[in-house]
Scaffold this motif. Sequence first.
Motif, PDB file in Angstrom:
ATOM      1  N   HIS A  23      23.260  29.550  46.506  1.00 48.67           N
ATOM      2  CA  HIS A  23      23.117  28.936  45.184  1.00 48.67           C
ATOM      3  C   HIS A  23      21.838  29.263  44.446  1.00 48.67           C
ATOM      4  N   SER A  24      20.734  29.378  45.166  1.00 50.67           N
ATOM      5  CA  SER A  24      19.499  29.598  44.412  1.00 50.67           C
ATOM      6  C   SER A  24      19.470  31.000  43.827  1.00 50.67           C
ATOM      7  N   GLY A  25      20.240  31.937  44.412  1.00 50.12           N
ATOM      8  CA  GLY A  25      20.296  33.287  43.840  1.00 50.12           C
ATOM      9  C   GLY A  25      20.818  33.224  42.422  1.00 50.12           C
ATOM     10  N   THR A  26      21.892  32.462  42.242  1.00 45.96           N
ATOM     11  CA  THR A  26      22.448  32.344  40.894  1.00 45.96           C
ATOM     12  C   THR A  26      21.532  31.491  40.027  1.00 45.96           C
ATOM     13  N   LEU A  27      20.884  30.510  40.640  1.00 44.50           N
ATOM     14  CA  LEU A  27      19.932  29.706  39.859  1.00 44.50           C
ATOM     15  C   LEU A  27      18.852  30.601  39.271  1.00 44.50           C
ATOM     16  N   ILE A  28      18.270  31.448  40.146  1.00 45.65           N
ATOM     17  CA  ILE A  28      17.167  32.294  39.693  1.00 45.65           C
ATOM     18  C   ILE A  28      17.670  33.379  38.748  1.00 45.65           C
ATOM     19  N   SER A  29      18.828  33.984  39.083  1.00 44.73           N
ATOM     20  CA  SER A  29      19.263  35.119  38.257  1.00 44.73           C
ATOM     21  C   SER A  29      19.934  34.674  36.966  1.00 44.73           C
ATOM     22  N   ALA A  30      20.680  33.572  36.972  1.00 41.31           N
ATOM     23  CA  ALA A  30      21.412  33.191  35.768  1.00 41.31           C
ATOM     24  C   ALA A  30      20.758  32.033  35.020  1.00 41.31           C
ATOM     25  N   ILE A  31      20.498  30.932  35.727  1.00 36.07           N
ATOM     26  CA  ILE A  31      20.009  29.743  35.012  1.00 36.07           C
ATOM     27  C   ILE A  31      18.600  30.001  34.469  1.00 36.07           C
ATOM     28  N   LEU A  32      17.724  30.566  35.291  1.00 37.21           N
ATOM     29  CA  LEU A  32      16.369  30.844  34.802  1.00 37.21           C
ATOM     30  C   LEU A  32      16.378  31.941  33.741  1.00 37.21           C
ATOM     31  N   PHE A  33      17.377  32.803  33.779  1.00 39.79           N
ATOM     32  CA  PHE A  33      17.520  33.829  32.730  1.00 39.79           C
ATOM     33  C   PHE A  33      17.847  33.146  31.396  1.00 39.79           C
ATOM     34  N   LEU A  34      18.768  32.181  31.441  1.00 40.24           N
ATOM     35  CA  LEU A  34      19.132  31.480  30.205  1.00 40.24           C
ATOM     36  C   LEU A  34      17.953  30.678  29.662  1.00 40.24           C
ATOM     37  N   PHE A  35      17.091  30.188  30.570  1.00 38.49           N
ATOM     38  CA  PHE A  35      15.909  29.443  30.132  1.00 38.49           C
ATOM     39  C   PHE A  35      14.742  30.364  29.788  1.00 38.49           C
ATOM     40  N   ARG A  36      14.983  31.661  29.870  1.00 35.04           N
ATOM     41  CA  ARG A  36      13.963  32.665  29.531  1.00 35.04           C
ATOM     42  C   ARG A  36      12.689  32.511  30.387  1.00 35.04           C
ATOM     43  N   CYS A  37      12.869  32.225  31.665  1.00 36.84           N
ATOM     44  CA  CYS A  37      11.716  32.169  32.574  1.00 36.84           C
ATOM     45  C   CYS A  37      11.395  33.594  32.998  1.00 36.84           C
ATOM     46  N   LYS A  38      10.330  34.131  32.468  1.00 37.61           N
ATOM     47  CA  LYS A  38      10.017  35.544  32.708  1.00 37.61           C
ATOM     48  C   LYS A  38       9.692  35.834  34.175  1.00 37.61           C
TER      49      LYS A  38
ATOM     50  N   ILE B 253      13.210  45.055  43.952  1.00 31.68           N
ATOM     51  CA  ILE B 253      12.742  44.401  42.724  1.00 31.68           C
ATOM     52  C   ILE B 253      13.324  45.211  41.574  1.00 31.68           C
ATOM     53  N   SER B 254      13.782  44.532  40.544  1.00 30.27           N
ATOM     54  CA  SER B 254      14.382  45.259  39.425  1.00 30.27           C
ATOM     55  C   SER B 254      13.324  46.072  38.684  1.00 30.27           C
ATOM     56  N   ILE B 255      13.482  47.389  38.713  1.00 24.87           N
ATOM     57  CA  ILE B 255      12.513  48.281  38.064  1.00 24.87           C
ATOM     58  C   ILE B 255      12.543  48.019  36.554  1.00 24.87           C
ATOM     59  N   THR B 256      13.734  47.952  36.009  1.00 25.39           N
ATOM     60  CA  THR B 256      13.879  47.795  34.561  1.00 25.39           C
ATOM     61  C   THR B 256      13.275  46.475  34.086  1.00 25.39           C
ATOM     62  N   GLU B 257      13.564  45.404  34.807  1.00 27.46           N
ATOM     63  CA  GLU B 257      13.099  44.099  34.321  1.00 27.46           C
ATOM     64  C   GLU B 257      11.599  43.909  34.520  1.00 27.46           C
ATOM     65  N   VAL B 258      11.025  44.570  35.535  1.00 28.36           N
ATOM     66  CA  VAL B 258       9.563  44.508  35.670  1.00 28.36           C
ATOM     67  C   VAL B 258       8.923  45.264  34.502  1.00 28.36           C
ATOM     68  N   LYS B 259       9.517  46.388  34.112  1.00 27.34           N
ATOM     69  CA  LYS B 259       8.981  47.126  32.957  1.00 27.34           C
ATOM     70  C   LYS B 259       9.054  46.275  31.685  1.00 27.34           C
ATOM     71  N   GLU B 260      10.105  45.493  31.583  1.00 28.55           N
ATOM     72  CA  GLU B 260      10.252  44.650  30.389  1.00 28.55           C
ATOM     73  C   GLU B 260       9.107  43.650  30.261  1.00 28.55           C
ATOM     74  N   LEU B 261       8.530  43.260  31.413  1.00 27.00           N
ATOM     75  CA  LEU B 261       7.433  42.295  31.381  1.00 27.00           C
ATOM     76  C   LEU B 261       6.117  42.925  30.949  1.00 27.00           C
ATOM     77  N   LEU B 262       6.019  44.252  31.095  1.00 23.47           N
ATOM     78  CA  LEU B 262       4.757  44.942  30.797  1.00 23.47           C
ATOM     79  C   LEU B 262       4.634  45.170  29.294  1.00 23.47           C
ATOM     80  N   PRO B 263       3.380  45.272  28.796  1.00 22.16           N
ATOM     81  CA  PRO B 263       3.230  45.650  27.389  1.00 22.16           C
ATOM     82  C   PRO B 263       3.730  47.081  27.198  1.00 22.16           C
ATOM     83  N   GLN B 264       4.398  47.328  26.085  1.00 20.40           N
ATOM     84  CA  GLN B 264       4.928  48.683  25.856  1.00 20.40           C
ATOM     85  C   GLN B 264       3.769  49.666  25.661  1.00 20.40           C
ATOM     86  N   PRO B 265       3.942  50.907  26.132  1.00 21.16           N
ATOM     87  CA  PRO B 265       2.860  51.896  25.944  1.00 21.16           C
ATOM     88  C   PRO B 265       2.706  52.240  24.456  1.00 21.16           C
ATOM     89  N   LEU B 266       1.527  51.988  23.916  1.00 21.22           N
ATOM     90  CA  LEU B 266       1.307  52.214  22.486  1.00 21.22           C
ATOM     91  C   LEU B 266       0.233  53.273  22.262  1.00 21.22           C
TER      92      LEU B 266
END
Lengths: 441, 171
Positions: A76-91, A422-435
């Motif tokens: 259950h906590s897998g779905t809690l972390i992946s779905a419920i916390l996603f809906l709550f936008r917990c980065k 660890i999700s490579i894509t989602e960790v990149k999303e947390l980083l500031p974009q290269p500017l």
Amino acid sequence: MSEPSYKKVTADLLKTMHAPRRLYYVLLALDLLVLAIGIFSWAYQIKHGMGSSGKNNPVGWALYIATFVFWIGIGHSGTLISAILFLFRCKWRNAVFRTAEAMTLFALTTAGFFPLIHLGRPEFFYRLFPYPQNGDLWINFRSPLTWDVFAVVTYMVVSALFFFTGLVPDLAVIRDQSTGWPKKIYGFLALGWKGTDRQWHHYTSAYFLMAALATPLVISVHSIIAWDFAMSIVPGWHSTLFAPYFVTGAIHSGLAMVLTILIPMRRIYRLEPYITPSHLENIAKLLIFTTLIMFYSYSTEFFMAWYSGNIFEQEIFLYRVVGDYAFVFWIMVVFNAILPLLFIIGEIRRSPFWLFILSILINIGMWSERFVIIVTSLAHEYLPAAWGLFEGPTWVELGIIAGSFAWFFLWFLLFVRFFPIISITEVKELLPQPLKSEGGK
Amino acid sequence: MKSSCRIIGHFEHADTFLNALRRLKKEEGIVGIRTFSPIPMHEVEQILGKKRSPIRFFSVFGVLFGGISAWLLASYGSLQYPLITGGKPIIAVPAFLVIVFEFMILFGALATILGLLIYIRLPKFRVESGYDSAFSVDQFGIRVRCPAACSEVVQQILQDSGADEVSHERH
């Protein structure tokens, strides 16, 4: 501290898939050995009958169903972390959700075996599914055990789809970084993902919808498992509290299992920069929340037994506290509802060592809870003349349960070898974009 | 289009990539713009004027289909062999709602994934023109398909915006 670049994140997170060290093979060999014991035990049980597992009247449900409920809860906590916390936008979930989601999937695959093991005649498992059987007799759609089949199968399919959907962009990264036959295999699994504007646009929408569908599902599944018990008139089970109580318990045990897995994994794979103490602390904070609900639920059960004036309810709860299985009851209370309150102390919450120790104690506590609920109520029902004790655990039962843990960890060992944990894509999303305007990276 | 060409710009930085995209979008006569990025970017959707994804309609359809089919399945199966159990009626609304709910979620999820695959046109195993393996790691890309006459303008925009590399494919 400067943030790592996208390139470094990709390289760091793909490192976990490199050729493993000797420790990996030692663990794999041990795991396969325990799994073989489990398979042998099950084969023995099929040949010699359910009696070899210590099941008899009145305790006809025992460790198998307790372990089934335990494994479903772990998921259950897998779905809690992946779905419920996603809906709550917990980065903070981004760094840990892949492992939690994998845990959900593997826990469900493990749990799915237990009703079959408990069947006694597992070759007839297909009779659980809806189709016209002898004389046009269908399954009983009004039975909670039938609901269970629908709930668990749905949960397994949806979890697998959700897991795979989240994995696709990362599979494309692996495809692009590999050569030879791995490139072909990962290319096939990535379905041809290229990260185009069209793909991301629909992908983010679909991911959100999947999270929205998975959220009520996760609540429903353990509620239905709870109704397996609550729909009966067995004292200690027949309670409207059971569904929320089970859901919370499931999340409680699942979060503990996430910690049990993440803490050694971040150490072995040197993932401390990605799974930071604050991630672990956040999980511990969620555990404080679930611990308080567990405490409240345990208390409410006793209050309801007393306030109802029902002598059978009162008797069963008294039996749990001072009866034959009182030591398991007290393990349950102390490990689930008292010791995790230590997480209120910041030093303990931030210490991986204490987090690991307490997470294992919670796992033991939650398994004990399933045992207490099932065994004490069956052992001590209405008629004193029909009271009896659980005749196990036998070596067959223990072998099968050990085998189930080996099965769960086998999938995990394969997962860490072939997929990024660890999700490579989602960790990149947390980083500031290269500017370029800031000098770039 | 008599003769068209594809121009691909590679960018190491998100701001130059987005800047180029804005300028290309403003330029008249350029319609075939495709971007590649290692992460989803809301700015790209805004610049390209993307509408809400229609996948939600697949989900709604799946949910409704699942719910109705579960109700029909449970009712039909129960009526085929009408045996009262647990004191409940043969068509037991609260009991069937549990199965209806599970099927709603199951078919909703399956339909969502089906919709996703249809809209992102996957699985597709041939190589997409202009794709570079660095786009999944740390680079951003813009591929523009336009008439040969426009190619110089497009190349100029990409270079002026700060593209690190501009390549050209003629068809």
